[in-house]
Design a protein around this motif. Structure first.
Motif, mmCIF file in Angstrom:
data_model
loop_
_atom_site.group_PDB
_atom_site.id
_atom_site.type_symbol
_atom_site.label_atom_id
_atom_site.label_comp_id
_atom_site.label_asym_id
_atom_site.label_seq_id
_atom_site.Cartn_x
_atom_site.Cartn_y
_atom_site.Cartn_z
ATOM 1 N N SER A 219 0.746 -1.149 0.036
ATOM 2 C CA SER A 219 0.029 0.094 -0.014
ATOM 3 C C SER A 219 1.006 1.276 0.026
ATOM 4 O O SER A 219 1.787 1.431 0.574
ATOM 5 N N GLY A 220 0.277 2.211 -0.643
ATOM 6 C CA GLY A 220 0.978 3.445 -0.913
ATOM 7 C C GLY A 220 2.153 3.636 -1.875
ATOM 8 O O GLY A 220 2.704 4.628 -2.295
ATOM 9 N N THR A 221 2.685 2.465 -2.236
ATOM 10 C CA THR A 221 4.022 2.548 -3.309
ATOM 11 C C THR A 221 3.671 1.841 -4.467
ATOM 12 O O THR A 221 3.978 1.998 -5.578
ATOM 13 N N LEU A 222 2.697 0.684 -4.531
ATOM 14 C CA LEU A 222 2.469 -0.184 -5.625
ATOM 15 C C LEU A 222 1.135 -0.440 -5.778
ATOM 16 O O LEU A 222 0.803 -0.422 -6.913
ATOM 17 N N ILE A 223 0.295 -0.208 -5.093
ATOM 18 C CA ILE A 223 -1.302 -0.276 -5.118
ATOM 19 C C ILE A 223 -2.124 0.815 -4.443
ATOM 20 O O ILE A 223 -1.437 1.447 -3.685
ATOM 21 N N ASP A 224 -2.951 1.301 -5.142
ATOM 22 C CA ASP A 224 -4.025 2.342 -4.605
ATOM 23 C C ASP A 224 -5.023 1.716 -3.850
ATOM 24 O O ASP A 224 -5.789 2.494 -3.210
ATOM 25 N N GLY A 225 -5.471 0.462 -4.316
ATOM 26 C CA GLY A 225 -6.709 -0.189 -3.512
ATOM 27 C C GLY A 225 -6.292 -1.535 -3.359
ATOM 28 O O GLY A 225 -5.692 -2.259 -4.452
ATOM 29 N N ALA A 226 -7.161 -2.418 -2.337
ATOM 30 C CA ALA A 226 -6.937 -3.881 -2.348
ATOM 31 C C ALA A 226 -8.227 -4.756 -2.277
ATOM 32 O O ALA A 226 -9.218 -4.183 -1.536
ATOM 33 N N ILE A 227 -7.971 -5.892 -2.764
ATOM 34 C CA ILE A 227 -9.273 -6.973 -2.574
ATOM 35 C C ILE A 227 -8.522 -7.903 -1.988
ATOM 36 O O ILE A 227 -7.543 -8.545 -2.337
ATOM 37 N N MET A 228 -8.892 -8.305 -0.684
ATOM 38 C CA MET A 228 -8.461 -9.466 0.041
ATOM 39 C C MET A 228 -9.349 -10.577 -0.065
ATOM 40 O O MET A 228 -10.560 -10.538 0.203
ATOM 41 N N VAL A 229 -8.783 -11.773 -0.407
ATOM 42 C CA VAL A 229 -9.818 -13.040 -0.777
ATOM 43 C C VAL A 229 -9.394 -14.071 0.422
ATOM 44 O O VAL A 229 -8.344 -14.240 0.645
ATOM 45 N N THR A 230 -10.482 -14.472 1.101
ATOM 46 C CA THR A 230 -10.552 -15.181 2.282
ATOM 47 C C THR A 230 -9.457 -14.924 3.180
ATOM 48 O O THR A 230 -8.607 -15.719 3.638
ATOM 49 N N PRO A 231 -9.549 -13.802 3.881
ATOM 50 C CA PRO A 231 -8.495 -13.161 4.728
ATOM 51 C C PRO A 231 -8.585 -13.702 6.145
ATOM 52 O O PRO A 231 -9.770 -14.483 6.495
ATOM 53 N N THR A 232 -7.675 -13.718 6.823
ATOM 54 C CA THR A 232 -7.629 -14.535 8.445
ATOM 55 C C THR A 232 -7.925 -13.619 9.315
ATOM 56 O O THR A 232 -7.933 -13.783 10.489
ATOM 57 N N VAL A 233 -8.164 -12.152 8.941
ATOM 58 C CA VAL A 233 -8.207 -11.145 9.908
ATOM 59 C C VAL A 233 -9.962 -10.522 9.506
ATOM 60 O O VAL A 233 -10.427 -10.457 8.490
ATOM 61 N N VAL A 234 -10.549 -9.936 10.660
ATOM 62 C CA VAL A 234 -11.717 -9.433 10.495
ATOM 63 C C VAL A 234 -11.568 -7.863 9.881
ATOM 64 O O VAL A 234 -12.300 -7.288 8.967
ATOM 65 N N GLY A 235 -10.433 -7.271 10.340
ATOM 66 C CA GLY A 235 -10.307 -5.820 9.810
ATOM 67 C C GLY A 235 -8.739 -5.584 9.790
ATOM 68 O O GLY A 235 -7.977 -6.441 10.203
ATOM 69 N N ALA A 236 -8.314 -4.737 8.758
ATOM 70 C CA ALA A 236 -7.199 -4.464 8.497
ATOM 71 C C ALA A 236 -6.648 -2.925 8.222
ATOM 72 O O ALA A 236 -7.500 -2.597 7.338
ATOM 73 N N SER A 237 -6.218 -2.051 9.157
ATOM 74 C CA SER A 237 -5.860 -0.816 8.905
ATOM 75 C C SER A 237 -4.927 -0.783 7.768
ATOM 76 O O SER A 237 -3.958 -1.395 7.788
ATOM 77 N N SER A 238 -5.049 0.312 6.960
ATOM 78 C CA SER A 238 -4.364 0.567 5.774
ATOM 79 C C SER A 238 -4.649 1.986 5.494
ATOM 80 O O SER A 238 -5.666 2.683 5.502
ATOM 81 N N ASP A 239 -3.591 2.621 4.795
ATOM 82 C CA ASP A 239 -3.730 4.012 4.231
ATOM 83 C C ASP A 239 -4.672 3.740 2.799
ATOM 84 O O ASP A 239 -4.882 5.034 2.167
#
Length: 325
Positions: free
Chosen positions: A108-128
């Motif tokens: 985040s912030g250097t390679l991508i502008d937004g993300a789609i997470m598939v079957t994540p192991t966490v409920v939430g993930a803080s990011s810019d």
């Protein structure tokens, strides 16, 4: 590049990045050199200048049939846009909880502008950057999510087996930490309850959505004297693993054992004995997640931040009435 165009490095930078202060014929000469040499600007350098990369990231635990179909959906939806797609799997950390956070910190912030997470192991993930989750973790979801009607699909699958006459129906569960797995087990249990069939925990095995685990943990179930006459597996690759295991034990599908999967991955219909399964539109999951993500990237709140897509039973050749006696 500068040598090929006969200009300075600074002039090349101006031409490639569309800056003012460069003559039209000079810019054309530079771009001709760009095309000839196949030059591509650095995403990192571009993001440092503009704070945008024009790249959407799709983070997956592994490149298996489910995530591959989602990637197809995202890619198709991006086809006519100016955005690029980056598919990323943290292969060295994907089996550990929270791999998404570590991946996001890298990208985040250097390679991508937004993300789609598939079957994540966490409920939430803080990011810019904006994030959307597909098939989210159990518990309250802090992120916008897209998922299928897992409960309804499992209910249909189990009812189909019951209507054929099966009463001892095994269940191969998915990953315990995912909402999809708990909802599919709930649908299985509800169908049994509706039919007056007592739930038997001895008929349940946890396959974690993984073929090796499904095969290993279902062995004792199929080899037992009072084995089930049917098995509902929480995803297709587990169902296929159970079919292969049954064959190795000398059981005929569906004469001796009926099997139902979930997903309808491409291989399900291509097998010598095509798999009865619950179809979820995996590519549409990707399309809906992308649509939501683009809305977030534009600075707006999606009209619906939690989307549930319908599922449908697809009856093929792996289900039949139980054997007599």
């Amino acid at each position: 590049m500068a040598r090929e165009a006969g200009v300075s490095v600074a002039t090349v930078s101006k031409a490639v990045n569309g800056r003012y202060g460069i003559a039209a014929d000079t810019a054309r000469r530079v771009m001709d050199a760009v095309e000839k040499l196949g030059y591509a600007s650095s995403l990192v350098a571009s993001s440092m200048r503009s704070r945008h990369t024009g790249v959407i990231g799709v983070l997956v635990a592994d490149f298996e049939p489910f995530s591959a179909e989602i990637l197809k959906g995202v890619g198709a939806a991006l086809h006519d846009s100016e955005l690029d797609l980056l598919a990323y799997s943290g292969s060295r950390q994907r089996d550990s909880e929270g791999w998404e956070r570590r991946s996001l910190s890298r990208l985040s912030g250097t390679l991508i502008d937004g993300a789609i997470m598939v079957t994540p192991t966490v409920v939430g993930a803080s990011s810019d950057i904006p994030i959307v989750a597909i098939d989210p973790h159990t518990g309250r979801a802090d992120l916008p999510t897209v998922e299928s009607d897992n409960f309804g699909g499992a209910l249909q699958a189990t009812r189909h087996l019951i209507q054929l006459g099966h009463r001892r129906i095994g269940f191969v569960a998915g990953r315990p930490d995912l909402r999809s797995s708990s909802l599919r087990e709930a649908g299985y249990r509800q169908a049994l309850s509706d039919a007056g069939i007592a739930f038997d925990p001895a008929l349940v095995r946890v396959g974690r959505y993984e073929p090796d685990a499904a095969r290993e943990r279902t062995g004792s179930l199929l080899a037992s004297a009072d084995r089930p006459t049917a098995v509902f597996a929480a995803n297709d690759i587990s169902a296929i693993a159970v079919h292969e295991l049954a064959t190795s034990l000398g059981l005929s599908v569906p004469r001796d054992l009926s099997i139902v999967g979930f997903d309808d991955v491409p291989e399900a219909a291509r097998r010598a004995v095509p798999l009865t399964t619950v179809r979820q539109s995996m590519q549409r999951l990707g399309e809906e997640a992308l649509s939501m993500l683009l809305t977030l990237m534009d600075g707006h709140t999606p009209e619906n931040t939690h989307i549930r897509l319908p599922t449908a039973l697809v009856v093929r050749a792996t289900t039949a009435p139980p054997p007599e006696g």
